[in-house]
Design a protein around this motif. Structure first.
Motif, mmCIF file in Angstrom:
data_model
loop_
_atom_site.group_PDB
_atom_site.id
_atom_site.type_symbol
_atom_site.label_atom_id
_atom_site.label_comp_id
_atom_site.label_asym_id
_atom_site.label_seq_id
_atom_site.Cartn_x
_atom_site.Cartn_y
_atom_site.Cartn_z
ATOM 1 N N LYS A 221 9.741 8.503 43.981
ATOM 2 C CA LYS A 221 10.889 7.847 43.363
ATOM 3 C C LYS A 221 10.832 6.336 43.586
ATOM 4 C CE LYS A 221 12.662 11.841 42.172
ATOM 5 N NZ LYS A 221 12.700 12.252 40.754
ATOM 6 N N ALA A 223 13.613 4.089 42.599
ATOM 7 C CA ALA A 223 14.951 3.663 43.036
ATOM 8 C C ALA A 223 15.887 4.858 42.905
ATOM 9 C CB ALA A 223 15.443 2.476 42.203
ATOM 10 N N PRO A 224 15.786 5.827 43.823
ATOM 11 C CA PRO A 224 16.523 7.086 43.663
ATOM 12 C C PRO A 224 18.033 6.927 43.625
ATOM 13 C CG PRO A 224 15.552 6.897 45.868
ATOM 14 C CD PRO A 224 14.968 5.799 45.049
ATOM 15 N N ARG A 225 18.573 5.909 44.266
ATOM 16 C CA ARG A 225 20.028 5.731 44.263
ATOM 17 C C ARG A 225 20.525 5.117 42.966
ATOM 18 N NH1 ARG A 225 22.301 3.087 49.621
ATOM 19 N NH2 ARG A 225 24.201 3.732 48.534
ATOM 20 N N ILE A 226 19.647 4.425 42.256
ATOM 21 C CA ILE A 226 20.050 3.783 41.007
ATOM 22 C C ILE A 226 19.633 4.614 39.805
ATOM 23 C CG2 ILE A 226 19.815 1.714 39.577
ATOM 24 C CD1 ILE A 226 19.283 0.127 42.116
ATOM 25 N N SER A 227 18.350 4.996 39.760
ATOM 26 C CA SER A 227 17.812 5.776 38.641
ATOM 27 C C SER A 227 16.926 6.881 39.206
ATOM 28 C CB SER A 227 17.015 4.865 37.701
ATOM 29 O OG SER A 227 16.551 5.574 36.581
ATOM 30 N N PRO A 228 17.463 8.071 39.436
ATOM 31 C CA PRO A 228 16.732 9.135 40.139
ATOM 32 C C PRO A 228 15.452 9.577 39.442
ATOM 33 C CG PRO A 228 19.084 9.631 40.013
ATOM 34 C CD PRO A 228 18.850 8.461 39.130
ATOM 35 N N SER A 280 21.283 1.035 34.543
ATOM 36 C CA SER A 280 21.562 2.209 35.383
ATOM 37 C C SER A 280 22.546 1.853 36.498
ATOM 38 C CB SER A 280 20.265 2.757 35.976
ATOM 39 O OG SER A 280 19.389 3.211 34.970
ATOM 40 N N LEU A 281 22.381 0.667 37.064
ATOM 41 C CA LEU A 281 23.291 0.224 38.120
ATOM 42 C C LEU A 281 24.703 0.008 37.574
ATOM 43 C CD1 LEU A 281 23.562 -0.613 41.076
ATOM 44 C CD2 LEU A 281 22.919 -2.937 40.417
ATOM 45 N N ARG A 284 26.202 3.364 37.075
ATOM 46 C CA ARG A 284 26.517 3.962 38.377
ATOM 47 C C ARG A 284 27.813 3.378 38.931
ATOM 48 N NH1 ARG A 284 25.428 2.722 43.740
ATOM 49 N NH2 ARG A 284 25.119 4.502 45.113
ATOM 50 N N ASP A 285 27.976 2.067 38.807
ATOM 51 C CA ASP A 285 29.207 1.434 39.291
ATOM 52 C C ASP A 285 30.421 1.867 38.481
ATOM 53 O OD1 ASP A 285 27.858 0.152 41.268
ATOM 54 O OD2 ASP A 285 27.666 -1.756 40.212
#
Length: 323
Positions: A221, A223-228, A280-281, A284-285
């Motif tokens: 991965k 950036a798993p927290r932003i774009s898994p 994606s961020l 997510r926000d």
């Protein structure tokens, strides 16, 4: 003389009820076959959607439609691209404005749309000076509109909320209208339509390479927290596809040295990836999966064009340096 039978199996002429029964049976058989074929297609599409994470046939159809309109406008009459770009930027502004409003930020729609429609022709006809001046004027227009809104007793807001609303309104214009208008600015230059088309092809190559490599080889991965779903293997595939496309574009489309194609492919791989991660961020926000559902298989216009926005700025800079 004897009567020749019409039905050799029965030896007698079929009656009307027999004919109707056979036709009814044949129709039901055809309907059953069609239903079975449809069920197989739906099952195959469901498996493909589960594996890829989206409705791939619909995504391909939408992509071909959007790509065709851009291709025709750039090749035939490049002024038409201004119209195509204005429509795409308009939809992106509406999508992002609606998304941030759902998240609690009050960004006026009408002045946001008017600003987007004004910046595009300003960038095409008055170049960078018009782009900047109209953008700044539009942001001021949006801000004054929002301030005027809170003068209505039923729409009052705190000072902190007003500051956040004004900042969000400016962000929407900078992120969508301003960045997107750089492709219009590039197209307006002498021979810029071929640079713009080449940029779009490279960005599409980035997306396609990342998708294919990530789907088949993706394990690590990015950036798993932003774009898994984004992986380093996919990033490597996107870079390879982009540099190959860049070399071909440099040699046969914009008539530059092959190494410039490699440079364009490498740099646009970075900007396209950053654009994808940025959107994606944002999602997510905001707590949403897609900016909108207007484009089946893609989500929204911003979901489809997020990689293009920062890439347009870099492509314009490369044109100024090397063209």
């Amino acid at each position: 003389m004897g009567t020749v039978p019409d039905d050799p199996e029965r030896g007698t002429t079929p009656t009307r009820p027999d004919v109707d029964a056979r036709a009814h049976s044949a129709r039901h058989e055809i309907e059953d076959q069609l239903r079975a074929q449809r069920a197989r297609l739906e099952a195959s599409n469901a498996k493909l959607t589960e594996r890829t994470g989206r409705n791939l046939p619909a995504a391909i159809g939408i992509g071909v439609g959007l790509g065709g309109s851009v291709l025709v406008s750039l090749i035939l009459v490049k002024a038409l691209f201004m119209v195509v770009a204005a429509v795409l930027i308009l939809f992106m502004v509406i999508e992002l404005t609606n998304a941030v409003r759902v998240a609690g930020r009050n960004v006026p729609r009408v002045p946001s749309v008017l600003t987007a429609l004004a910046v595009v022709p300003a960038a095409y006809y008055w170049r960078a000076e018009g782009q900047w001046l109209v953008l700044l004027g539009g942001i001021l227009f949006i801000s004054l509109w929002r301030v005027a809104e809170i003068a209505v007793p039923s729409r009052k807001a705190t000072g902190a909320d007003l500051v956040r609303d004004l900042g969000t309104g400016a962000f929407v214009q900078i992120y969508t209208t301003f960045l997107g208008s750089f492709l219009v600015l590039l197209t307006a230059q002498d021979g810029g339509q071929w640079w713009a088309l080449g940029t779009l092809i490279i960005v599409i190559s980035v997306d396609t390479g990342a998708y294919a490599a990530g789907l088949n080889f993706g394990k690590h991965k990015m950036a798993p927290r932003i774009s898994p779903k984004k992986t380093w293997e996919g990033f490597a595939g996107s870079a390879a596809a982009a540099m190959i496309a860049g070399v071909l574009i440099a040699l046969f489309m914009i008539h530059e040295a092959w190494w410039l194609g490699v440079l364009m492919g490498a740099v646009l791989t970075l900007t396209a990836t950053v654009g994808d991660l940025t959107e994606s961020l944002i999602k997510r926000d905001l707590g949403i999966k897609d900016i909108s559902t207007w484009l089946p298989g893609h989500g929204g216009f911003l979901d489809r064009l997020d990689s293009t926005l920062p890439s347009a700025v870099v492509a314009y800079a490369l044109y100024l340096i090397f063209a």
